[in-house]
Design an enzyme around this catalytic site. Structure first.
Site, short mmCIF file in Angstrom:
data_model
loop_
_atom_site.label_atom_id
_atom_site.label_comp_id
_atom_site.label_asym_id
_atom_site.label_seq_id
_atom_site.Cartn_x
_atom_site.Cartn_y
_atom_site.Cartn_z
N ASP A 130 0.64 -1.33 -0.01
CA ASP A 130 -0.06 0.00 -0.21
C ASP A 130 0.42 1.47 0.09
O ASP A 130 0.24 2.49 -0.41
CB ASP A 130 -1.05 0.11 1.06
CG ASP A 130 -2.21 -1.45 1.19
OD1 ASP A 130 -1.77 -2.25 0.18
OD2 ASP A 130 -3.07 -1.01 2.28
N ASP A 183 -12.09 33.41 -36.55
CA ASP A 183 -11.73 31.93 -36.41
C ASP A 183 -12.04 31.09 -35.83
O ASP A 183 -12.11 29.52 -36.37
CB ASP A 183 -10.03 32.50 -35.81
CG ASP A 183 -8.71 31.16 -36.16
OD1 ASP A 183 -8.38 30.88 -37.55
OD2 ASP A 183 -8.27 30.84 -35.12
N GLY A 223 -6.40 19.59 -35.12
CA GLY A 223 -6.89 18.63 -36.73
C GLY A 223 -6.64 19.92 -38.25
O GLY A 223 -6.79 18.33 -39.04
N LEU A 224 -7.30 20.81 -37.92
CA LEU A 224 -6.90 21.36 -38.75
C LEU A 224 -5.85 20.99 -39.91
O LEU A 224 -5.72 21.71 -40.80
CB LEU A 224 -6.96 23.24 -39.02
CG LEU A 224 -8.26 23.64 -39.00
CD1 LEU A 224 -8.72 24.89 -38.53
CD2 LEU A 224 -9.41 22.91 -39.83
#
Ligand code: SF4
Ligand code: SF4
Lengths: 430, 535
Positions: free
Chosen positions: B36, B287, B422-423
């Protein structure tokens, strides 16, 4: 009252064979044997490890694994809940249900380990009976075995020992007339195994098997003419179980560093009566390459003082490598357990007067460490950053278990693991 | 018995450790086996604290069980007291010690230590980490502050004219998601409101500080998961009001300021003026139009999940398609919030159920915990972390709050960043055919994927994305997946679709084929499916 905490210190230990041995008891700052699952499930690729335990056990597994790479790894926890404890649910029936659910999801599993934990042991859940019951239900598709990785029984790498020991009774047997075979015992990285196998091959030792195998269907056979060589220093129970089947151990140092690896291989070569000149021809190039690679680190490490907190039981062979091959000075070699027989070759090579401490009282040990001000401290993850913050330089011991460090080609990698924190400290000016 | 792969929360004693580690001058003696002690690394490695958690573990072993585990506990407690000299001690059991029933509280009291000893009863087989934290905080506050309590029925007199109002900040713990920075952000706002901060607890508080909690005029509760029990008790005992708004997001921050201004009668002007948050303007800028209607899935602790859903919908113009929590204690709040978005909340602590839900909803952004980060990685969806449990990189070196106006800016950046990436990937497809730009090349933000090392090598060295999650390209010319077959030309057409949406196109087409009993997927099926699923 028993010698519970701190009554027994590392001071005033006994000297035997030129080393200063002592044992201490107190708070241990070490993982339990469950942690072994993290490398074992990568090694045995068709095995699944089901911990029967608590939320703590599940949380330990995920925290010690550190990075969760595998969306569905081949381990999981069956978390015992209040219904199981209150007897509202029959824990065995529950376990069967969970295992059935698991095997339905994972038809690729050929070997299932039920891994005991502290809670399952304290409530006396009989996992060996459960394993028998489930084995007969799911055979021949799946074999079910059990072992304990609990923290009340096992420390860190002892989990591997318990796991391997549970496999031994099921190993195929060799008859009296079978040719002698060599067993390498203890999980090694695949790349290390392949290197070792090539060396044995070239020496003409063809019948070599590694245990644990990469797949549960490739279990090695054992008989009265089986000789085994330990690749890891924490396999007391596994060794005992193998001896019961007639196998005999080849005593050797552990294969760490150039010298350690050379004498490990040599022990096997002698047992197989390999011509010494053949042994030399085969190993010399790799040995020399390892020495060349190590020499780059010798200047960095020689004369530096190192302190080991107990962790993986690899401490003694590591200390042997660092002192005998790299010229480091050993301040204290802490280890959770000391298997004197298996470690005798490495212990013999420690410098006279080395302090070897078995067990742990973490607070007293920290006091000794601070007083000694070593150049490098080998310790677990819970202690490393606090020690760094206090100005000490540390190497996390867990990396020594997860990284391929055995054999000639890894000798320099091993040295580098110790050199890196020292180099880093000298680079950082702010 | 429950089959568990990954867990969102640790056991309740880990919650207790989060309180003890947050505080000063407290020591926690935990009856527990050696394994533990792993919990220390949560604090020293993940949170990177430069000190050990103030915890002593008895680390009893099997051979002690027949003997004197109680004596072991007492020795450990006595030694811890002598060595660490705490102002107060917490004592308790982990799951295993709970079974052996040694009564740590009674044993510790028998030692007659000259400090308060707080006995923790944390049922490990029923409760979890956040509950354990809340309960521990409550128990230690009661132990320290109850002696200062006024008689029952006490009514707090109005603040004397001309004096500044004061408040406590409740809830921040060790290992919390951005708790350290949130406290700082909230303190700045309170300063602008002319409110003094009396005690922050548990983070940075000593037991002596807890004894003074009742002196403040009111309480600011940042994390109900860990602090609401204490806030309620302080309310009952010292007649202190609690600010209900949690300042995560622009709207909620404004409400938080207004609520305090109203309670204390101060002018909110200065605090609100410090509010020309960039996030609001950035969200309005052209944007950001590409953010419109992005489908997001939100999962986390209740407080962060509810706040994130609101920000997503109202401040970024996303569409919330999923909302859930692992905190069953706060299921009601999350269900209520989900209604706002016309969806049903997902209340579960089963990682696999969350993964199934994400796969089903196919969101364009996942806002979750470390677990969802893995789910999203596997499914190829961008992800940002909004809630504990978190990993080491979610404890940034820089000031990075979630709360207040600066928190809103941080949130804008961290959520929009994965989408921007992603862009960037569009560029990859524009230059497709160029030797450096090919499908197998990872996007630049993913870095170079290291060659896989050996199986048993350090986990950290392994590539983070399992191979099967990356390649969605079957090797056979005609492939069968889940029923329908792909014709060769359809497969080729699929190859022309940008690779980062190809997996989704494949799944949608196959689903369409299955729904319409199409056995062979042709180019036509592909475009039928596209038309069917397009919004
Ligand atoms: S992959 Fe990411 S989230 Fe997962 S453990 Fe690693 S760093 Fe943490
Ligand atoms: S020490 Fe025991 S209870 Fe703790 S994680 Fe290990 S097996 Fe589970």
């Amino acid at each position: 009252m028993s010698a519970a905490t701190g009554n027994c210190t590392a001071e005033g230990g006994v000297s035997r064979g030129n080393l200063r041995y002592s044992a201490e008891r107190g708070q241990r700052e070490v993982f339990c044997g469950l942690t072994g699952i993290i490398w074992l499930h990568r090694k045995i690729q068709d095995a699944f490890f089901l911990v029967v335990g608590s939320r703590t056990c599940a949380h330990l597994m995920q925290s010690a694994a550190g990075v969760m790479i595998f969306a569905e790894p081949r381990f999981a926890t069956a978390i015992i809940d209040e219904r199981d404890l209150a007897g509202l649910a029959d824990a065995n029936v529950e376990l069967d249900r969970v295992v059935t659910q698991l095997l339905e999801r994972r038809p690729d599993i050929k070997l299932l380990f039920l891994v005991g934990s502290c809670p399952s042991e304290v409530i006396k859940l009989d996992l060996s009976r459960a394993a028998l019951r489930l084995s007969s239900r799911f055979s021949p598709q799946v074999r079910v075995l059990n072992y304990s990785g609990s923290g009340i029984e096992t420390t860190f790498t002892q989990g591997e020992d318990a796991c391997l020991a549970s496999l031994v009774p099921g190993l195929p047997r060799l008859g009296e007339e079978a040719a002698p075979n060599l067993l390498i015992v203890g999980a090694l990285a695949d790349v290390v195994e392949d290197q070792m196998r090539r060396l044995f091959d070239e020496m003409g030792i063809a019948d070599v098997q590694f245990f644990p195998p990469r797949r549960s269907t490739l279990l090695p056979a054992v008989g009265a003419r089986t000789r085994y060589l330990l690749a890891q220093p924490f396999l007391a129970d596994t060794a005992r179980a193998l001896e019961e089947l007639g196998a005999r151990r080849i005593a050797a140092t552990f294969p760490l560093g150039a010298e350690g690896t050379a004498s490990w291989l040599k022990a096997a070569a002698e047992a197989w009566a390999v011509d010494p000149s053949l042994y030399r021809r085969v190993t010399q190039p790799a040995y020399e390459r390892a020495q060349r690679a190590l020499s780059r680190y010798r200047d960095l490490l020689a004369g530096k003082r190192i302190f080991f907190f107990p962790d993986s039981q690899l401490e003694v062979p590591l200390a042997r490598f660092l002192s005998a091959e790299m010229g480091m000075e050993l301040v204290e070699v802490g280890t959770p357990y000391l298997h004197r027989a298996h470690l005798s070759a490495d212990l013999d090579l420690l410098p006279p007067g080395t302090r070897v401490v078995e067990g742990q009282h973490v607070e007293n040990q920290l006091d000794r460490c601070h007083a000694a001000k070593p150049d490098l401290v080998v310790c677990g993850l819970g202690l490393a950053n606090p020690l760094e913050a206090q100005g000490l330089t540390t190497k996390w011991s867990i990396e020594l278990v997860f990284t391929p460090i055995q054999g000639f080609n890894q000798a320099a990698d091993l040295a580098e693991l110790f050199a890196r924190p020292l180099v880093r400290r000298t680079r950082l000016v702010a | 018995m429950q089959l568990t792969v990954w867990t969102y929360e640790g056991p309740p004693h880990v919650g207790a450790m989060r309180i003890a580690t947050a505080m000063t001058d407290v020591h926690y003696v935990l009856h527990a086996p050696q394994g533990d002690t792993y919990a220390d690394l949560l604090f020293t490695m993940i949170e990177r604290l430069p000190r050990r958690p103030p915890v002593t573990y008895t680390t009893f072993q099997a051979r002690d069980l027949g003997g004197d585990t109680a004596g072991l506990f007492q020795n450990a407690a006595r030694e811890a007291f002598e060595r660490f000299k705490p102002q107060a001690m917490l004592v308790g059991a982990s799951c295993t010690a709970e079974l052996i029933q040694d009564d740590p509280g009674g044993l510790a009291r028998a030692l007659r230590l000259p400090i308060p000893v707080v006995q923790l009863e944390l049922p490990s087989y029923q409760k979890k980490e956040n509950w354990g934290a809340a309960e521990t905080f409550y128990q230690i506050v009661r132990a320290m502050a109850a002696p200062q309590a006024p008689p029952p029925g006490f009514k707090r007199p109005p603040r004397a004219p001309g004096t500044r109002a004061s408040c406590n900040i409740l809830g921040p713990t060790a290992l919390g998601f951005r708790h350290r920075d949130d406290v700082q952000a909230v303190k700045l706002m309170l300063a602008d409101l002319d409110v003094d901060v009396h005690v922050v607890a548990p983070l940075g508080a000593s037991p002596g500080d807890l004894a003074r909690l009742g002196e403040a005029d009111f309480n600011v509760l940042l994390y109900p998961e860990t602090g609401s029990l204490v806030a309620q008790w302080l309310g009952r005992t010292f007649d202190q009001k609690t600010i209900k708004s949690i300042p995560i997001g622009l709207g909620a921050t404004r409400e938080f300021i207004a609520e305090i201004a109203q309670l204390t009668g101060v002018d909110p002007g200065r605090a609100l003026h410090g509010a020309p948050s960039n996030s609001s303007w950035y969200s309005h800028s052209v944007d950001s139009t590409y953010l419109t209607g992005k489908r997001v899935f939100v999962f986390g602790d209740a407080t962060h999940a509810v706040a994130a859903a609101r920000i997503a919908a109202q401040e970024l113009g996303f569409t919330v398609v999923g909302l859930g929590t692992y905190s069953r204690e706060f299921a009601r709040e999350v269900r209520e919030a989900a209604k706002l978005y016309g969806i049903e909340a997902l209340i579960t602590d089963d990682y696999l159920a969350v993964e199934a839900k994400v796969a089903e909803l196919q969101p364009e952004l996942v806002l979750g915990t470390q677990m969802e980060r893995h789910i999203a990685k596997r499914l190829g969806v961008p992800c940002a972390v909004i809630s504990a449990p978190v990993h080491v990189q979610d404890f940034p070196a820089r000031y990075s709050p979630q709360m207040g106006f600066e928190g809103a800016n941080v949130i804008f950046d961290t959520w929009v960043h994965p989408l921007m990436m992603g862009l960037e990937e569009h560029l990859l497809t524009m230059f497709r055919g160029d030797f450096e730009f090919h499908d197998a090349a990872p996007a630049s933000h993913l870095g170079f994927t290291a060659a896989p090392r050996d199986q048993t090598a350090a986990p950290a060295a392994q590539p983070a994305v399992p191979a099967e999650a990356v390649s969605d390209r079957p090797s056979a010319p005609v492939s069968a997946t889940a029923g329908a077959l792909w014709a060769v030309d359809a497969e080729k057409e699929l190859g022309k679709i940008p690779f980062f949406v190809r997996g989704k196109a494949r799944r949608n087409t196959e689903r369409f084929a299955a729904d319409n009993a199409v056995a062979l997927i042709t180019v036509e099926t592909l475009y039928d499916a596209k038309a069917h699923f397009s919004r």
